[in-house]
Design an enzyme around this catalytic site. Structure first.
Site, PDB file in Angstrom:
ATOM      1  N   VAL A  11       0.835  -1.202   0.000  1.00 56.79           N
ATOM      2  CA  VAL A  11       0.000   0.000   0.000  1.00 56.79           C
ATOM      3  C   VAL A  11       0.872   1.257   0.000  1.00 56.79           C
ATOM      4  O   VAL A  11       0.618   2.207  -0.738  1.00 56.79           O
ATOM      5  CB  VAL A  11      -0.959  -0.013   1.219  1.00 56.79           C
ATOM      6  CG1 VAL A  11      -1.673   1.311   1.378  1.00 56.79           C
ATOM      7  CG2 VAL A  11      -1.972  -1.142   1.080  1.00 56.79           C
ATOM      8  N   LYS A 251     -17.063 -15.436  -9.237  1.00 55.89           N
ATOM      9  CA  LYS A 251     -16.351 -16.508  -9.922  1.00 55.89           C
ATOM     10  C   LYS A 251     -16.007 -17.588  -8.894  1.00 55.89           C
ATOM     11  O   LYS A 251     -15.249 -17.359  -7.954  1.00 55.89           O
ATOM     12  CB  LYS A 251     -15.088 -15.949 -10.588  1.00 55.89           C
ATOM     13  CG  LYS A 251     -14.477 -16.921 -11.538  1.00 55.89           C
ATOM     14  CD  LYS A 251     -13.799 -16.254 -12.711  1.00 55.89           C
ATOM     15  CE  LYS A 251     -13.119 -17.247 -13.640  1.00 55.89           C
ATOM     16  NZ  LYS A 251     -13.689 -18.583 -13.738  1.00 55.89           N
ATOM     17  N   GLY A 253     -14.364 -21.019  -7.422  1.00 57.59           N
ATOM     18  CA  GLY A 253     -13.021 -21.562  -7.594  1.00 57.59           C
ATOM     19  C   GLY A 253     -12.527 -22.249  -6.336  1.00 57.59           C
ATOM     20  O   GLY A 253     -13.316 -22.678  -5.482  1.00 57.59           O
ATOM     21  N   CYS A 260      -5.660  -9.558   2.050  1.00 57.50           N
ATOM     22  CA  CYS A 260      -6.794  -8.775   2.576  1.00 57.50           C
ATOM     23  C   CYS A 260      -8.010  -9.591   2.988  1.00 57.50           C
ATOM     24  O   CYS A 260      -8.409  -9.561   4.146  1.00 57.50           O
ATOM     25  CB  CYS A 260      -7.208  -7.733   1.548  1.00 57.50           C
ATOM     26  SG  CYS A 260      -5.966  -6.473   1.317  1.00 57.50           S
TER      27      CYS A 260
HETATM   28  C1  UDX Z   1      -8.858  -7.082  -2.382  1.00 56.43           C
HETATM   29  C2  UDX Z   1      -9.913  -6.025  -2.728  1.00 56.43           C
HETATM   30  O1  UDX Z   1     -10.484  -6.324  -4.011  1.00 56.43           O
HETATM   31  C3  UDX Z   1      -9.312  -4.633  -2.702  1.00 56.43           C
HETATM   32  O2  UDX Z   1     -10.324  -3.679  -2.929  1.00 56.43           O
HETATM   33  C4  UDX Z   1      -8.666  -4.410  -1.329  1.00 56.43           C
HETATM   34  O3  UDX Z   1      -8.022  -3.149  -1.271  1.00 56.43           O
HETATM   35  C5  UDX Z   1      -7.659  -5.494  -1.014  1.00 56.43           C
HETATM   36  O4  UDX Z   1      -8.282  -6.775  -1.131  1.00 56.43           O
HETATM   37  P1  UDX Z   1      -6.860  -8.286  -3.669  1.00 56.43           P
HETATM   38  O5  UDX Z   1      -6.707  -9.105  -2.429  1.00 56.43           O
HETATM   39  O6  UDX Z   1      -5.657  -7.693  -4.296  1.00 56.43           O
HETATM   40  O7  UDX Z   1      -7.879  -7.070  -3.414  1.00 56.43           O
HETATM   41  O8  UDX Z   1      -7.513  -9.221  -4.796  1.00 56.43           O
HETATM   42  P2  UDX Z   1      -8.957  -9.498  -5.413  1.00 56.43           P
HETATM   43  O9  UDX Z   1      -8.885  -9.308  -6.854  1.00 56.43           O
HETATM   44  O10 UDX Z   1     -10.016  -8.802  -4.685  1.00 56.43           O
HETATM   45  O11 UDX Z   1      -9.082 -11.073  -5.155  1.00 56.43           O
HETATM   46  C6  UDX Z   1      -9.007 -11.634  -3.845  1.00 56.43           C
HETATM   47  C7  UDX Z   1      -9.156 -13.140  -3.904  1.00 56.43           C
HETATM   48  O12 UDX Z   1     -10.483 -13.487  -4.278  1.00 56.43           O
HETATM   49  C8  UDX Z   1      -8.234 -13.830  -4.910  1.00 56.43           C
HETATM   50  O13 UDX Z   1      -7.718 -15.007  -4.311  1.00 56.43           O
HETATM   51  C9  UDX Z   1      -9.151 -14.183  -6.065  1.00 56.43           C
HETATM   52  O14 UDX Z   1      -8.717 -15.325  -6.765  1.00 56.43           O
HETATM   53  C10 UDX Z   1     -10.455 -14.449  -5.318  1.00 56.43           C
HETATM   54  N1  UDX Z   1     -11.650 -14.242  -6.155  1.00 56.43           N
HETATM   55  C11 UDX Z   1     -11.951 -12.999  -6.618  1.00 56.43           C
HETATM   56  C12 UDX Z   1     -12.478 -15.325  -6.438  1.00 56.43           C
HETATM   57  O15 UDX Z   1     -12.226 -16.464  -6.018  1.00 56.43           O
HETATM   58  N2  UDX Z   1     -13.609 -15.093  -7.177  1.00 56.43           N
HETATM   59  C13 UDX Z   1     -13.940 -13.878  -7.646  1.00 56.43           C
HETATM   60  O16 UDX Z   1     -14.997 -13.767  -8.296  1.00 56.43           O
HETATM   61  C14 UDX Z   1     -13.086 -12.790  -7.366  1.00 56.43           C
END
Ligand code: UDX
Length: 434
Positions: A11, A251, A253, A260
């Site tokens: 960050v 999605k 999975g 986070c």
């Molecule tokens: C997240 C938030 O999106 C962001 O706003 C915050 O500041 C930090 O946390 P990030 O952890 O970088 O961001 O990734 P993100 O794209 O949100 O995905 C998080 C996890 O969820 C990943 O493991 C991803 O594979 C999973 N995911 C995401 C799913 O399994 N299905 C989805 O539909 C979306």
């Protein structure tokens, strides 16, 4: 207006570079001198598309520099963004030691009015503690304000997110603090939401926990799809067309990971419980996520029966594509379980192998890293997909099949088309679809 950014983690680096890009004079500071030395030379310690370019161009323009002199940075700054870590503790709550330490240091260097902005993800009411700490440690009656400005950037698209935010949340309790932050984010004035500080702090935890909940929800639905002829992707698409639901973060999975979601959902559970609120809804979402790896491994066992001495290619180690981050990645638990059962693993990821090697060093005969997905698949009894990297989704299945010992794919991210895979002779398992 001079801005100090304390902490050069994920960050902090993006915030420092992003604020400089907005035209401000920024100094990033970290106690890790080695890191500062590297960043000052333009070497970015993480893989994040666009970040090195943004850092370099702003350093060249003289708007951004880095230092390990915390006191100096604080004294020079009018506004201090706090971007230090708040790692999870055993009970799920955030460890606030670094925030406390930084608050004290700001107080001790309070040479004139400063606005202290919390950017790290913190529990609601943290500003109260920062304020109290600063009041206790400041040497004179110099005024200061606290504000909350949570960061919503996603790894892999952090630079883009910083420069094109959906919203900028500003939690303040004085007009002075509000005006300073409105000035800093002038460029995004149509997207600024001003609230009180508790609200801003809570928006961050509430947003991340909601997204995690949404993912666990579709994963739960995928379990029903697994036992029927329903297709989870079509269910999600059908749901997503309702604008009240929306199609993103639906999605299914092998589960969410990263720095986070897992941490924030548990932190919010703890925050709520400490306030006497029943948080079982979010506890269930966390439990559903924890179960994803077991459900995935059941699919692997259904295909391979005995895992001992089987050669398994594991493709995708990062918790999501476009990052080298493996924090809380499902791959870690999948690898641990497969090794426990005696499987022989070949791992591949476009960016995250270096980080995974720290956790699982090479052990010839048991676990090795491959230089390409095809090399990992060579002689494999099965191929597992754990991250939806475009490189993996674009693999030539024909070529893969020719090198594998048994044409079996267990796809934890639904990157391949079942029909196409089966047509080529693969036994293909995925999430929530036949
Ligand atoms: C997240 C938030 O999106 C962001 O706003 C915050 O500041 C930090 O946390 P990030 O952890 O970088 O961001 O990734 P993100 O794209 O949100 O995905 C998080 C996890 O969820 C990943 O493991 C991803 O594979 C999973 N995911 C995401 C799913 O399994 N299905 C989805 O539909 C979306």
């Amino acid at each position: 207006m001079k801005i100090g950014v304390i902490g050069t983690g994920y960050v902090g680096l993006v915030t420092a570079a992003g604020l400089a890009e907005l035209g401000h004079q920024v100094q990033g500071v970290d106690k890790d001198t080695e890191k500062i030395e590297k960043v000052s030379r333009g070497i970015v310690p993480i893989y994040e598309p666009g970040l090195d370019g943004l850092l370099k161009s702003n350093m060249e323009k003289g708007r951004l520099n880095f230092s390990s002199d915390l006191s100096g940075t604080i004294r020079e700054a009018d506004v201090v963004f706090v971007c230090v870590g708040t790692p999870p503790q055993e009970d799920g709550s955030a460890d606030m030691c670094q925030i406390e330490e930084v608050s004290r240091q700001i107080a001790e260097n309070l040479n004139r009015y400063k606005l202290v902005v919390e950017k790290s993800t913190v529990p609601v009411k943290t500003s109260y503690w920062i304020k109290r700490t600063m009041s206790l440690y400041r040497k004179s009656d110099v005024e200061f304000d606290i504000a909350s400005n949570p960061e919503f950037l996603r790894e892999g698209s952090a630079v883009l997110d910083f420069l094109n935010p959906d919203r900028i949340i500003i939690g303040v309790e004085t007009e002075r603090a509000r005006d300073i932050l409105l000035g800093i984010y002038e460029k995004f004035k149509d997207r600024i939401v001003v609230t009180n500080i508790d609200t801003a702090e809570l928006i961050k935890h509430a947003s991340n926990s909601f997204l995690a909940l949404k993912i666990s929800y579709i994963n739960l639905i995928s379990n029903i799809c697994d036992r029927t002829e329903a297709n989870v992707e079509q269910v999600a698409a059908g749901m997503g067309l309702d604008p009240r639901i929306g199609s993103r973060f639906l999605k299914a999975g092998v589960g969410y990971g990263g720095s986070c979601f897992p941490k924030d959902i548990r932190a919010l559970v703890k925050i709520g419980e400490d306030l006497g609120v029943d948080m079982s809804l979010l506890k269930e979402a966390d439990k559903i996520n924890a179960d994803r790896v077991r459900i995935f491994l059941d699919k692997v066992k259904k295909a391979l029966w005995i895992l001992k001495d089987k050669n398994i290619a594991v493709l995708g180690l990062a918790f999501k594509p476009e990052t080298d981050d493996i924090r809380e990645a499902p791959s870690i638990r999948v690898i641990r379980e497969l090794l426990r059962e005696g499987a022989r693993l070949r791992l591949y990821d476009p960016q995250a192998m270096g980080n995974m090697k720290q956790l699982y060093p090479e052990e010839p005969g048991r676990l090795i890293y491959s230089s390409s997905p095809y090399q990992a698949a060579d002689g494999a009894n099965a191929l597992l997909v754990l991250t939806e990297w475009a490189e993996l989704a674009g693999l030539d299945l024909k070529k893969l099949k020719a090198t594998m010992a048994n044409p079996i794919i267990v796809d934890g991210r639904n990157v391949f088309e079942p029909e196409a895979a089966r047509k080529l002779g693969f036994e293909y398992y995925s999430i929530g679809r036949k």
